[in-house]
Design an enzyme around this catalytic site. Structure first.
Site, PDB file in Angstrom:
ATOM      1  N   ALA A   8       0.837  -1.210   0.000  1.00 49.12           N
ATOM      2  CA  ALA A   8       0.000   0.000   0.000  1.00 49.12           C
ATOM      3  C   ALA A   8       0.863   1.247   0.000  1.00 49.12           C
ATOM      4  CB  ALA A   8      -0.947  -0.008   1.197  1.00 49.12           C
ATOM      5  N   ALA A  10       2.283   4.252  -2.945  1.00 50.86           N
ATOM      6  CA  ALA A  10       1.572   5.313  -3.648  1.00 50.86           C
ATOM      7  C   ALA A  10       0.405   4.765  -4.471  1.00 50.86           C
ATOM      8  CB  ALA A  10       2.552   6.080  -4.532  1.00 50.86           C
ATOM      9  N   ASN A 104       4.931  -3.011 -12.577  1.00 50.11           N
ATOM     10  CA  ASN A 104       5.553  -2.488 -13.789  1.00 50.11           C
ATOM     11  C   ASN A 104       6.421  -3.563 -14.422  1.00 50.11           C
ATOM     12  OD1 ASN A 104       4.571   0.151 -13.948  1.00 50.11           O
ATOM     13  ND2 ASN A 104       6.146   0.956 -12.585  1.00 50.11           N
ATOM     14  N   LYS A 208       3.594  -0.255 -21.788  1.00 52.58           N
ATOM     15  CA  LYS A 208       4.165   0.564 -20.723  1.00 52.58           C
ATOM     16  C   LYS A 208       5.652   0.256 -20.545  1.00 52.58           C
ATOM     17  CE  LYS A 208       3.542   2.426 -16.129  1.00 52.58           C
ATOM     18  NZ  LYS A 208       2.854   2.399 -14.824  1.00 52.58           N
ATOM     19  N   GLU A 289      13.678  -1.605  -8.979  1.00 50.64           N
ATOM     20  CA  GLU A 289      12.899  -2.660  -9.635  1.00 50.64           C
ATOM     21  C   GLU A 289      13.436  -2.922 -11.049  1.00 50.64           C
ATOM     22  OE1 GLU A 289       8.796  -1.555 -10.295  1.00 50.64           O
ATOM     23  OE2 GLU A 289       9.303   0.545 -10.560  1.00 50.64           O
TER      24      GLU A 289
END
Length: 338
Positions: A8, A10, A104, A208, A289
């Site tokens: 939890a 952004a 992502n 993306k 990441e």
């Protein structure tokens, strides 16, 4: 509905706020000062109008297993955090609990129900040793992509999710229009979260990743904003070359992009003074990441015989940066010289 947001921060915080204020029983898995502030004051959302609103009925925990069985799990943690979280996740899962995966980059479940020659292939970059797939069965996954800008202006408060471009497309890995997919989309939409259903969620993940794989590592290494990368000729040329490698790997697994490379690059540059998420992680001293954004693209390239020399070089630099930061407990922030 009982909904647990695992990670939890952004993005997950914005979703949790929307779902909680829509009346759902929301549990948030958070950590550190952010967790302490939510427990003390509830979860705050700072809107574009400058008004701070709070959801005070949320439950905040630091381990997923504490939340108990759920009707829906939203996995909003970053990809590199999931292997450590995975062993706790089965405690949230009933027989048919779906898991909306928001990460992502190219996800661990990418080749589940893929249908191509690589169907069932495990991606070591994002599922080291198979730890994630052992604890989250592929049949539970509903893919999603977080579009928009989100941040945590202070512990316990999130910002974002309230502009026309903010959305969370949803899709089944097998491309089906399942009843559970429709139900999740309806739950999101009723909470004010734009969640269009897509027949090919993998293509959206790649679209993306097309920008992220190139621009995020450049931002992490140079501290440049998206606008600066676009306007500086050498950086623009590098980004274009990196994106061409990403596009070639996507094509190798049957994915075509709906716009040209130039259009995709220009749309990122138009965001101006926005810092990439990996740039923000460097400044905050968080782990990067980079495996899900860059490393996995190279891994798929090797599986399909598609060369990614520039991506591989940038990946090595960012892995080294991540190692140096972690070893020294560092965060690297640009400071004015005067």
């Amino acid at each position: 509905m009982r909904i647990c947001i695992v990670g939890a921060g952004a993005v997950g915080g914005v979703l949790g706020f929307r779902l909680a204020t829509a009346g759902h029983a929301v549990s948030l898995v958070a950590r550190g000062a952010h967790l302490a502030a939510i427990r003390r004051d509830g979860l705050g959302h700072l809107g574009r109008d400058g008004v701070l609103r709070r959801a005070t009925g949320v439950r905040a925990v630091d381990r997923a297993g504490e939340a108990g069985p759920q009707d829906l799990v939203v996995l909003a943690a970053k990809a590199h955090q999931i292997p450590a979280l995975a062993p706790d996740l089965p405690a949230l899962l009933q027989a048919d609990t779906p898991v909306v995966a928001l990460q992502n980059g190219i996800p661990w479940w990418y080749f589940h129900d893929h249908g191509g020659r690589l169907a069932g292939t495990r991606l070591e970059s994002v599922d080291p040793g198979g730890i994630v797939s052992r604890h989250i069965e592929g049949r539970r996954v509903v893919g999603s992509v977080a579009w928009g800008a989100y941040d945590i202006p202070e512990p316990g408060v999130v910002r974002g999710g309230d502009t026309p471009r903010d959305r969370f497309p949803l899709g089944e890995p097998d491309g089906s229009a399942s009843p559970r997919l429709a139900a999740i989309a309806r739950t999101f939409e009723d909470a004010g979260i734009r969640a269009p259903i897509l027949p090919d969620i993998r293509a959206e993940k790649w679209f993306k990743a097309w920008g992220n794989a190139a621009l995020n590592p450049i931002g992490a290494l140079t501290h440049a904003t998206l606008g600066q990368m676009h306007d500086f000729p050498a950086a623009n040329a590098l980004a274009r070359a990196l994106m061409a490698e990403v596009e070639a790997v996507a094509h190798s697994v049957g994915v075509a992009f709906p716009v040209s490379l130039e259009e995709r690059l220009a749309s990122s540059g138009a965001l101006g003074a926005v810092r990439t998420s990996t740039h923000q992680d460097v400044e905050a001293g968080r782990r990067l990441e980079i495996d899900a954004l860059v490393g996995v693209v190279g891994e798929i390239g090797r599986l399909t015989g598609t060369a990614t020399p520039r991506l591989d070089a940038l990946y090595a630099c960012c892995r080294l940066l991540d190692h140096v930061m972690a070893e020294g407990g560092l965060r690297i922030v640009a400071q004015p010289t005067a």
